[in-house]
Design an enzyme around this catalytic site. Sequence first.
Site, PDB file in Angstrom:
ATOM      1  N   SER A   1       0.837  -1.202   0.000  1.00  0.00           N
ATOM      2  CA  SER A   1       0.000   0.000   0.000  1.00  0.00           C
ATOM      3  C   SER A   1       0.867   1.245   0.000  1.00  0.00           C
ATOM      4  O   SER A   1       2.066   1.177   0.304  1.00  0.00           O
ATOM      5  CB  SER A   1      -0.868  -0.014   1.276  1.00  0.00           C
ATOM      6  OG  SER A   1      -1.358   1.277   1.587  1.00  0.00           O
TER       7      SER A   1
ATOM      8  N   TYR B   1      -3.355  -0.013  10.000  1.00  0.00           N
ATOM      9  CA  TYR B   1      -3.182  -0.401   8.592  1.00  0.00           C
ATOM     10  C   TYR B   1      -1.761  -0.087   8.122  1.00  0.00           C
ATOM     11  O   TYR B   1      -1.101  -0.915   7.492  1.00  0.00           O
ATOM     12  CB  TYR B   1      -4.209   0.362   7.757  1.00  0.00           C
ATOM     13  CG  TYR B   1      -4.278   0.030   6.305  1.00  0.00           C
ATOM     14  CD1 TYR B   1      -3.660   0.848   5.360  1.00  0.00           C
ATOM     15  CD2 TYR B   1      -4.992  -1.068   5.850  1.00  0.00           C
ATOM     16  CE1 TYR B   1      -3.740   0.565   4.005  1.00  0.00           C
ATOM     17  CE2 TYR B   1      -5.091  -1.354   4.492  1.00  0.00           C
ATOM     18  CZ  TYR B   1      -4.457  -0.525   3.584  1.00  0.00           C
ATOM     19  OH  TYR B   1      -4.551  -0.802   2.235  1.00  0.00           O
TER      20      TYR B   1
HETATM   21  P1  NAP Z   1     -11.977  -4.817  -0.391  1.00  0.00           P
HETATM   22  O1  NAP Z   1     -12.787  -4.348  -1.545  1.00  0.00           O
HETATM   23  O2  NAP Z   1     -12.336  -4.415   0.994  1.00  0.00           O
HETATM   24  O3  NAP Z   1     -11.852  -6.429  -0.458  1.00  0.00           O
HETATM   25  C1  NAP Z   1     -11.118  -7.067   0.546  1.00  0.00           C
HETATM   26  C2  NAP Z   1     -11.285  -8.553   0.362  1.00  0.00           C
HETATM   27  O4  NAP Z   1     -10.601  -9.231   1.423  1.00  0.00           O
HETATM   28  C3  NAP Z   1     -12.747  -8.973   0.431  1.00  0.00           C
HETATM   29  O5  NAP Z   1     -12.996  -9.989  -0.518  1.00  0.00           O
HETATM   30  C4  NAP Z   1     -12.852  -9.545   1.842  1.00  0.00           C
HETATM   31  O6  NAP Z   1     -13.826 -10.537   1.982  1.00  0.00           O
HETATM   32  C5  NAP Z   1     -11.489 -10.189   1.983  1.00  0.00           C
HETATM   33  N1  NAP Z   1     -11.193 -10.460   3.388  1.00  0.00           N
HETATM   34  C6  NAP Z   1     -11.154  -9.579   4.408  1.00  0.00           C
HETATM   35  N2  NAP Z   1     -10.857 -10.224   5.552  1.00  0.00           N
HETATM   36  C7  NAP Z   1     -10.712 -11.546   5.249  1.00  0.00           C
HETATM   37  C8  NAP Z   1     -10.405 -12.722   6.002  1.00  0.00           C
HETATM   38  N3  NAP Z   1     -10.194 -12.683   7.313  1.00  0.00           N
HETATM   39  N4  NAP Z   1     -10.331 -13.911   5.349  1.00  0.00           N
HETATM   40  C9  NAP Z   1     -10.570 -13.975   4.012  1.00  0.00           C
HETATM   41  N5  NAP Z   1     -10.861 -12.899   3.231  1.00  0.00           N
HETATM   42  C10 NAP Z   1     -10.928 -11.703   3.868  1.00  0.00           C
HETATM   43  O7  NAP Z   1     -10.468  -4.360  -0.579  1.00  0.00           O
HETATM   44  P2  NAP Z   1      -9.690  -3.894  -1.899  1.00  0.00           P
HETATM   45  O8  NAP Z   1      -9.770  -2.429  -2.041  1.00  0.00           O
HETATM   46  O9  NAP Z   1     -10.052  -4.794  -3.040  1.00  0.00           O
HETATM   47  O10 NAP Z   1      -8.202  -4.208  -1.401  1.00  0.00           O
HETATM   48  C11 NAP Z   1      -7.615  -5.477  -1.606  1.00  0.00           C
HETATM   49  C12 NAP Z   1      -6.211  -5.393  -1.048  1.00  0.00           C
HETATM   50  O11 NAP Z   1      -5.548  -4.268  -1.633  1.00  0.00           O
HETATM   51  C13 NAP Z   1      -6.167  -5.156   0.457  1.00  0.00           C
HETATM   52  O12 NAP Z   1      -5.054  -5.843   1.004  1.00  0.00           O
HETATM   53  C14 NAP Z   1      -5.942  -3.644   0.567  1.00  0.00           C
HETATM   54  O13 NAP Z   1      -5.298  -3.312   1.782  1.00  0.00           O
HETATM   55  C15 NAP Z   1      -5.056  -3.408  -0.598  1.00  0.00           C
HETATM   56  N6  NAP Z   1      -5.031  -2.038  -1.114  1.00  0.00           N
HETATM   57  C16 NAP Z   1      -6.178  -1.430  -1.521  1.00  0.00           C
HETATM   58  C17 NAP Z   1      -6.081  -0.139  -2.070  1.00  0.00           C
HETATM   59  C18 NAP Z   1      -7.282   0.629  -2.545  1.00  0.00           C
HETATM   60  O14 NAP Z   1      -7.128   1.842  -2.831  1.00  0.00           O
HETATM   61  N7  NAP Z   1      -8.445   0.016  -2.676  1.00  0.00           N
HETATM   62  C19 NAP Z   1      -4.840   0.470  -2.214  1.00  0.00           C
HETATM   63  C20 NAP Z   1      -3.702  -0.203  -1.744  1.00  0.00           C
HETATM   64  C21 NAP Z   1      -3.817  -1.459  -1.220  1.00  0.00           C
HETATM   65  P3  NAP Z   1     -15.298 -10.105   2.524  1.00  0.00           P
HETATM   66  O15 NAP Z   1     -15.894  -9.267   1.456  1.00  0.00           O
HETATM   67  O16 NAP Z   1     -16.025 -11.397   2.745  1.00  0.00           O
HETATM   68  O17 NAP Z   1     -15.070  -9.334   3.791  1.00  0.00           O
HETATM   69  C1  GCO Z   2      -6.808   5.334   3.203  1.00  0.00           C
HETATM   70  C2  GCO Z   2      -6.958   4.396   2.033  1.00  0.00           C
HETATM   71  C3  GCO Z   2      -5.619   3.839   1.657  1.00  0.00           C
HETATM   72  C4  GCO Z   2      -5.771   2.885   0.503  1.00  0.00           C
HETATM   73  C5  GCO Z   2      -4.471   2.309   0.095  1.00  0.00           C
HETATM   74  C6  GCO Z   2      -3.511   3.344  -0.412  1.00  0.00           C
HETATM   75  O1  GCO Z   2      -7.693   5.331   4.065  1.00  0.00           O
HETATM   76  O2  GCO Z   2      -5.801   6.048   3.216  1.00  0.00           O
HETATM   77  O3  GCO Z   2      -7.857   3.355   2.318  1.00  0.00           O
HETATM   78  O4  GCO Z   2      -5.041   3.196   2.746  1.00  0.00           O
HETATM   79  O5  GCO Z   2      -6.596   1.812   0.826  1.00  0.00           O
HETATM   80  O6  GCO Z   2      -3.901   1.494   1.060  1.00  0.00           O
HETATM   81  O7  GCO Z   2      -2.405   2.658  -0.980  1.00  0.00           O
END
Ligand code: NAP
Ligand code: GCO
Length: 261
Positions: free
Chosen positions: A147, A160
Amino acid sequence: MTYADSFSLKGKVALVTGASYGIGFALASALAEAGATIAFNDINEDFLKKGLEAYKEAGIDAKGYICDVTDEPGVQKMIAEIEKDLGSVDILVNNAGIIKRVPMHEMDVKDFRQVIDIDLTAPFILAKAVIPGMIKRGGGKIINICSMMSELGRETVSAYAAAKGGLKMLTRNIASEYGSQNIQCNGIGPGYIETPQTAPLREPGHPFNSFILAKTPANRWGTTQDLKGPAVFLASSASDFVNGHVLYVDGGILAYIGKQP
Ligand code: NAP
Ligand code: GCO
């Protein structure tokens, strides 16, 4: 092998955690388009079912498993089931993750621990479960979804950021400890991506939206499509000499001081 062939994932089994939707679904779809056989998990049966339908609609014959990534015996059982159903895991993408946005001094330690458990301890549990099989087969690929918060802090995301900072170092340590076994462990660090996790930050009029646009040279939020190419690269033999690296897919945020207001 031509350079193009080196991006092929034909004959490989990929496990993407938390991939019923969001970034995980996009990453799994990209690996499938490159030829991989897809396994994914979710903690929630309804979401898993919706995910299976979405994969089917996309023409991807993915196999879904109900598994809480923080439950080590459950993870070991899932890996054994995948090995029986599809074969050993060649590519692991630790994508499942949560965030809790609370000022640190108001955060309940139970909530802090839950974020660390899912975002940092679970990638350890998954990697520990697949590495022996990878060693037996002469190598493998592990991709941890990091992230911006692997590098930067901000208000309300202390748990986080601690987890994602730790995940960057876990990535480097797996690379260091298992590189000699031809296991490459790298990270992808998405910037701010349009998914359910960031939906609260993108609500109309939310000040964070204009803030992120001013901090991103690309002047836009990322989409899950932006992550597909980097995932295929790090999952394929095109990256066999890339190890312990976090590839930031952030539109330039980490390079930029931000647009003058
Ligand atoms: P999201 O839409 O919240 O999806 C998260 C997924 O993880 C969901 O399918 C959720 O399942 C699953 N999950 C959560 N807890 C779990 C557990 N204990 N066991 C199994 N599955 C679990 O998140 P996203 O935005 O797609 O992010 C995916 C990854 O990218 C995360 O690691 C996040 O930190 C990272 N990330 C996101 C962003 C962003 O801007 N979106 C940026 C950087 C990094 P449920 O739906 O059943 O809860
Ligand atoms: C926040 C956002 C970020 C993104 C991502 C950025 O609250 O700042 O959720 O943490 O999810 O991780 O890379």
